[in-house]
Scaffold this motif. Sequence first.
Motif, PDB file in Angstrom:
ATOM      1  N   PRO A 160      19.431 -14.907 -10.812  1.00  0.00           N
ATOM      2  CA  PRO A 160      19.444 -16.284 -10.273  1.00  0.00           C
ATOM      3  C   PRO A 160      20.147 -17.453  -9.928  1.00  0.00           C
ATOM      4  N   MET A 161      19.836 -18.656  -9.257  1.00  0.00           N
ATOM      5  CA  MET A 161      20.405 -20.464  -8.638  1.00  0.00           C
ATOM      6  C   MET A 161      20.156 -20.661  -8.599  1.00  0.00           C
ATOM      7  N   ILE A 162      20.374 -21.930  -8.803  1.00  0.00           N
ATOM      8  CA  ILE A 162      19.661 -23.081  -8.546  1.00  0.00           C
ATOM      9  C   ILE A 162      20.778 -23.750  -8.114  1.00  0.00           C
ATOM     10  N   CYS A 163      20.492 -24.278  -6.798  1.00  0.00           N
ATOM     11  CA  CYS A 163      22.329 -24.184  -6.153  1.00  0.00           C
ATOM     12  C   CYS A 163      22.019 -25.473  -4.985  1.00  0.00           C
ATOM     13  N   TRP A 164      22.796 -26.362  -5.742  1.00  0.00           N
ATOM     14  CA  TRP A 164      23.006 -27.464  -5.361  1.00  0.00           C
ATOM     15  C   TRP A 164      24.842 -27.679  -4.411  1.00  0.00           C
ATOM     16  N   PRO A 165      24.893 -27.064  -3.242  1.00  0.00           N
ATOM     17  CA  PRO A 165      25.851 -27.110  -2.422  1.00  0.00           C
ATOM     18  C   PRO A 165      26.431 -28.816  -2.134  1.00  0.00           C
ATOM     19  N   THR A 174      24.358 -24.035 -10.182  1.00  0.00           N
ATOM     20  CA  THR A 174      25.876 -24.305  -9.629  1.00  0.00           C
ATOM     21  C   THR A 174      26.024 -24.990  -8.254  1.00  0.00           C
ATOM     22  N   HIS A 175      27.349 -24.726  -7.628  1.00  0.00           N
ATOM     23  CA  HIS A 175      27.700 -25.344  -6.464  1.00  0.00           C
ATOM     24  C   HIS A 175      27.713 -25.030  -5.170  1.00  0.00           C
ATOM     25  N   CYS A 176      27.685 -23.044  -5.716  1.00  0.00           N
ATOM     26  CA  CYS A 176      27.914 -21.924  -4.451  1.00  0.00           C
ATOM     27  C   CYS A 176      29.122 -22.013  -3.610  1.00  0.00           C
ATOM     28  N   GLY A 177      29.829 -22.367  -4.867  1.00  0.00           N
ATOM     29  CA  GLY A 177      31.360 -21.325  -4.121  1.00  0.00           C
ATOM     30  C   GLY A 177      31.293 -20.513  -4.548  1.00  0.00           C
TER      31      GLY A 177
END
Length: 469
Positions: free
Chosen positions: A384-389, A368-371
Motif C-alpha cells: 500500500p502507498m501514501i501518495c505525495w505527488p 512515495t511521490h508516485c513516480g
Amino acid sequence: MASTTTTDSKPHAVCIPYPLQGHVKPMLKLAQLLHSLGFYITFVNTDFIHDRLLKAASITCFADFRFESFPDGLPPCSDDSSQDGYLLSEACHSNFLDPLRSLVARLGSRHGDISCPPVTCIIADGMMPFTITIAEQIGVPGMLLWPTSVCAFMALKYHHLLKEKELVPVPEGQLDSIVEWIPGLKDVRVRDLPLVHAPNGLSPMREAAQAFKASGIIFNSFNTLEQDLLDAISSMYPSVYAIGPLQMLLNSTSSGGEHPESVIGSSSIWKEEAQCLQWLHSKEPNSVVYISFGSRVTMTQQQLLEFAWGICNSNYPFLWVIRPDLVKGRSARLPPELLETIEGRGFIVSWCPQEQVLDHPSVRVFITHCGWNSTVESISAGMPMICWPCHCDQPINCRYSCRKWGIGMEMGNGIERDAVEKLVREVMERGEKLKQRAVEWKKLAEEATSGNSGSSSMNLKKLVEALLG
C-alpha cells in the motif's frame, strides 16, 4: 525464442535511455530481458550517467552485453546531485542526434573500432523520438520504451486539447472538473493531468505526439492494470506492447536461461546502502514505514521538517531515503534534536535497493511521490502507498492508485506534521483494505508475467518477433 550460439549470429539491439535515473532503470531491465532471450545488447548512456553507474553499480560487461557512452554537452555536475532538467531536455534535442548517429554507424562496422554484429533494432526512451530517424536510415525497427504509465501517456498525447477548451491557464474553479475528452481515461480531474500547472513544459507533450511514428511503443505496465487505456491506444496504433512489471517478467524469463539474470548489481546511479536490509531484519513484520521520493523530487527545508516530525510522532519505525539533493538549493539534513528523538527507531540512507525493501516482510506502507517506477514496484510487492505527488506524471499515477486501483491514500499538497502523523497511523493501524487490494494487484501482475500464457509474456513474444522483423 531460442538463444543463438555465436555472437555474430545474434540479433543486435541498441538500447538508449533518457539520461535520468528513472529512465535508465526500466531500459536496463528491458535490455536484460532481451539479452536473456539471445539478443546482443549495446546499452548507450551519456558519459555522465555511465560514470555514475560505474561508481555506484560496478557494471560488468559480457561479450554480448556492452556499454557505450557519448558526451551530453552539459557542464560538469556533482555526483551527489542531478543534472538540471531543463538544460538536459535542451541538450537532448540539440546535442544527442549526431553522436548517436555516429555511434550506431560504428557498431558492427567491419572497418570501425567496435567489433559486434550488425545492428538489427533500436529501442530508445520515449523522450527521444528523434532516434526513430536513425533506425529508418539504417533500415531497422525503431521502437520507444515509454517511461510513464499508459494513463499518463494518453493524457500527454491529448494535452493540446486543454488550450482548445480554454483550460490553460486553468480558470479558477476548474481544477476539479472531470476530464471527459481523453480516450480510455476515467475519473481524472484537470488537476491530475501531467504538466497542467507547467504550460511551458512542452517536451513530453511533443514526444507523446511523435511516439506513433515508431515501429512500436513499449510500456512497463500490464493489460489488466490499464486495459481501457491500452484498448484506446490499440484502436489507433496496433503496435503497442505492455510487458510489465519488467522485473517480474525478467525473473520469470531468466530463470534457467544461459545468461545471468543480472548484468550489473544495480541500475542505480547512486550507491545503494544495503545495510538497511539488515536493519529491516531486526524489525517485526508489517511494522516499518518506508519513505522515498525518488531521484528527482525536491522539497523545501520546512517540508522536510514537517514530514520528519509527522513520521517521528507516529511512533512507528521507519526507513527513509534522504538524497543529498532532496532539499532544493541546500544539503538535506535533519536537525540534531530530531535525530536524537528517532535514534534506534529511524534508519536514514541516501539511497537503497528499493525493490528489496518493498519486498521485505517488515515493511507495511510506502510513502512515495508516485513516480511510475515506484508505483509499479509497489504493485509488484503488494505494498500500500501514501501518495505525495509533485509534478509530471505523478498526480495522475496517484489518482489511479487511489481511486481506480484502490492501493493508496493521497496526502494532499500542504504538508503538516499532524496530517502526516494521522495518515501514517491510519494506514498502519486500519489499512487492511488497502493491503488486500495491493496483494490482489500483485497476484494479477504475477499472472501477467508467468509462463507463456500471461499477457505480458505473450506481449514480450510479439515484441521480439517485431524486433526480428
